[in-house]
Design an enzyme around this catalytic site. Structure first.
Site, PDB file in Angstrom:
ATOM      1  CG  LEU A  38      -7.728  10.493   7.708  1.00 30.40           C
ATOM      2  CD1 LEU A  38      -8.521  11.257   6.668  1.00 30.40           C
ATOM      3  CD2 LEU A  38      -8.544  10.318   8.992  1.00 30.40           C
ATOM      4  CG  HIS A  80      -9.879   4.458   3.408  1.00 32.45           C
ATOM      5  ND1 HIS A  80      -8.707   5.155   3.509  1.00 32.45           N
ATOM      6  CD2 HIS A  80     -10.628   4.848   4.469  1.00 32.45           C
ATOM      7  CE1 HIS A  80      -8.745   5.950   4.575  1.00 32.45           C
ATOM      8  NE2 HIS A  80      -9.913   5.784   5.165  1.00 32.45           N
ATOM      9  CG  HIS A 121      -4.861   2.211   5.739  1.00 36.99           C
ATOM     10  ND1 HIS A 121      -6.212   2.175   5.977  1.00 36.99           N
ATOM     11  CD2 HIS A 121      -4.711   2.934   4.612  1.00 36.99           C
ATOM     12  CE1 HIS A 121      -6.843   2.836   5.039  1.00 36.99           C
ATOM     13  NE2 HIS A 121      -5.948   3.307   4.186  1.00 36.99           N
ATOM     14  CE  LYS A 140      -7.906   2.096  -0.614  1.00 32.74           C
ATOM     15  NZ  LYS A 140      -6.795   2.934  -0.279  1.00 32.74           N
ATOM     16  CG  HIS A 144      -0.742   7.138  -0.983  1.00 38.98           C
ATOM     17  ND1 HIS A 144      -1.964   7.318  -1.603  1.00 38.98           N
ATOM     18  CD2 HIS A 144      -0.988   6.452   0.156  1.00 38.98           C
ATOM     19  CE1 HIS A 144      -2.908   6.769  -0.849  1.00 38.98           C
ATOM     20  NE2 HIS A 144      -2.343   6.237   0.221  1.00 38.98           N
ATOM     21  CG  LEU A 145       4.945   5.463  -5.902  1.00 34.11           C
ATOM     22  CD1 LEU A 145       5.343   4.698  -7.162  1.00 34.11           C
ATOM     23  CD2 LEU A 145       6.173   5.823  -5.089  1.00 34.11           C
ATOM     24  CG  HIS A 150       0.124  15.225   2.193  1.00 38.07           C
ATOM     25  ND1 HIS A 150      -0.794  15.509   1.204  1.00 38.07           N
ATOM     26  CD2 HIS A 150      -0.306  14.078   2.781  1.00 38.07           C
ATOM     27  CE1 HIS A 150      -1.740  14.584   1.204  1.00 38.07           C
ATOM     28  NE2 HIS A 150      -1.463  13.698   2.148  1.00 38.07           N
ATOM     29  CG  ASP A 208      -1.646   4.853   3.994  1.00 40.23           C
ATOM     30  OD1 ASP A 208      -1.697   5.244   2.811  1.00 40.23           O
ATOM     31  OD2 ASP A 208      -2.440   5.239   4.867  1.00 40.23           O
ATOM     32  CG  HIS A 242      -1.871   1.159   1.255  1.00 43.45           C
ATOM     33  ND1 HIS A 242      -3.223   0.978   1.414  1.00 43.45           N
ATOM     34  CD2 HIS A 242      -1.690   2.499   1.137  1.00 43.45           C
ATOM     35  CE1 HIS A 242      -3.825   2.154   1.388  1.00 43.45           C
ATOM     36  NE2 HIS A 242      -2.913   3.102   1.233  1.00 43.45           N
TER      37      HIS A 242
HETATM   38  O1  DOR Z   1      -3.348   9.397   5.741  1.00 40.99           O
HETATM   39  C1  DOR Z   1      -3.702   9.094   4.604  1.00 40.99           C
HETATM   40  N1  DOR Z   1      -3.154   9.674   3.511  1.00 40.99           N
HETATM   41  N2  DOR Z   1      -4.646   8.169   4.444  1.00 40.99           N
HETATM   42  C2  DOR Z   1      -5.185   7.899   3.252  1.00 40.99           C
HETATM   43  O2  DOR Z   1      -6.063   7.086   3.201  1.00 40.99           O
HETATM   44  C3  DOR Z   1      -4.753   8.641   2.048  1.00 40.99           C
HETATM   45  C4  DOR Z   1      -3.411   9.182   2.202  1.00 40.99           C
HETATM   46  C5  DOR Z   1      -3.053  10.208   1.150  1.00 40.99           C
HETATM   47  O3  DOR Z   1      -3.288   9.963  -0.026  1.00 40.99           O
HETATM   48  O4  DOR Z   1      -2.508  11.270   1.518  1.00 40.99           O
HETATM   49 ZN    ZN Z   2      -3.333   5.104   1.605  1.00 40.59          ZN
END
Ligand code: DOR
Ligand code: ZN
Length: 362
Positions: free
Chosen positions: A236, A153, A191, A116, A32-33, A268, A264, A30
């Protein structure tokens, strides 16, 4: 149990004295790229240790069709560091309009590994997610037929449900009824953050599994809120109370194949995290394997790390484990970068809050 203890691993690890462990190269189930300059900046943090990763589709706009997934996969492949053979495992973002024929074609051709399910509004870029779960019944039936897993999710979004209860309520009100409607669907609860999630995830071996993040094994909700708000610990699903963290540690270190690593890791920029309305996401790609070694060592469970990080995930997804290894060596305190600089701005690396002594080499 799918995997017994590997004698070779045990021979190399004698509790209390061993300082070295060799394991099959891990995967991240899991991740995020993102895209563009952010992806360019953070991708090497994952490819350094991981062979493959399930790539989350919550871009803006999301990765909805097979054509979107192909284009995104090509951008990821082009952004890989020189000589790196990291394999992105693509996912589709389910909407109420997803076309079952497109999903079938994308999966059977090998382009896409999973789909997803985001309940609409549950998290970052989930506005196009699903409001009426009956609308995706045909696509879920197709996925069950072709053996394509659904990653979910698992949080309800009703404003009258407390944020700390949203996972448990989702299991009762959405996930369990959905699984009864499509009993052959393979589901990965992404997660998990609660004892309820851990208990449910092991209730249907081979059909149901859960990913667990590094940070949810290390922090509870006090870490976010006590002594001042810590935006870099906000994600989250939000971290829960200590008894839930302990249940996750027990699950991850148990050797049960229903649990595997999904970081996960969700970058950011600091500007968006340290903000009056800070984004959800913990960025842990850089130090995940070293942090996990510390967690498993503390539980006297280092022999289970390979199952959690490298074997249980491929087994559930029906893929072979990676064929090469990494080595984890205990030594002096490791200093990780505090931030990763990207073209979009700096991204803060997860701080486990204790010194890490595990060095990772190839
Ligand atoms: O904390 C999180 N960030 N939970 C998620 O489900 C998405 C992710 C994001 O894409 O920033
Ligand atoms: Zn995620």
């Amino acid at each position: 149990m799918g995997f017994g203890l590997d004698d070779a691993v045990l021979a190399r690890y004698a509790p209390g004295m061993s300082t070295q462990l060799q394991i099959t190269r891990p995967d991240d189930w899991h991740l995020h790229l993102r895209d563009g300059a952010m992806m360019q900046g953070i991708l090497p943090e994952t490819t350094r240790h991981f062979g493959r990763a399930i790539i989350m589709p919550n871009l803006v706009p999301p990765v909805v069709t097979g054509a979107d997934a192909r284009a995104y996969r090509d951008r990821i492949l082009a952004a890989r560091p020189e000589g790196c053979d990291f394999a992105p495992l693509m996912t589709l973002y389910l909407t109420e309009d997803t076309d079952p024929k497109d999903v079938r074609a994308a999966h059977t051709s090998g382009l896409v590994t999973a789909a997803k399910l985001y309940p609409a509004g549950a998290t970052t870029n989930s506005a196009s997610g699903v409001r009426d779960f009956d609308k995706i019944q045909p696509v879920l039936e197709t996925m069950a037929e072709i053996g394509m897993p659904m990653c979910v999710h698992g949080e309800v979004t009703d404003s009258d449900i407390d944020i700390f209860d949203r996972e448990a309520v989702f299991i009762d009100q959405v996930l369990d009824p959905l699984r009864q409607r499509v009993p052959d669907l393979k589901v990965v609860m992404e997660h998990i953050t609660t004892k309820d999630g851990a208990d449910y995830a092991r209730s249907a071996p081979g059909k149901l599994a859960a990913t667990i993040t590094t940070h949810h094994l290390i922090i509870n909700r006090n870490h976010i809120l006590v002594g001042g708000i810590k935006p870099h610990y906000y994600c989250l699903p939000v971290a829960k109370r200590e008894e839930h963290r302990l249940a996750l540690v027990k699950a991850a270190t148990s050797g049960n194949p229903a649990y595997f690593l999904g970081t996960d890791s969700a970058p950011h920029t600091d500007a968006l995290k340290e903000n009056a309305c800070g984004c959800a996401g913990v960025f842990s790609a850089t130090n995940t394997m070293a942090c996990l070694a510390a967690v498993f060592e503390k539980e006297d469970a280092l022999p289970q790390l390979e199952g959690f990080a490298s074997l249980n995930g491929p087994s559930f997804y029906g893929l072979p484990p990676n064929s090469d290894k990494i080595t984890l060596t205990k030594g002096d305190v490791v200093t990780f970068p505090e931030k990763i600089e990207t073209g979009d701005g700096p991204v803060t690396v997860f701080d486990p809050g204790f010194p890490i002594h595990w060095h990772i080499s190839q």
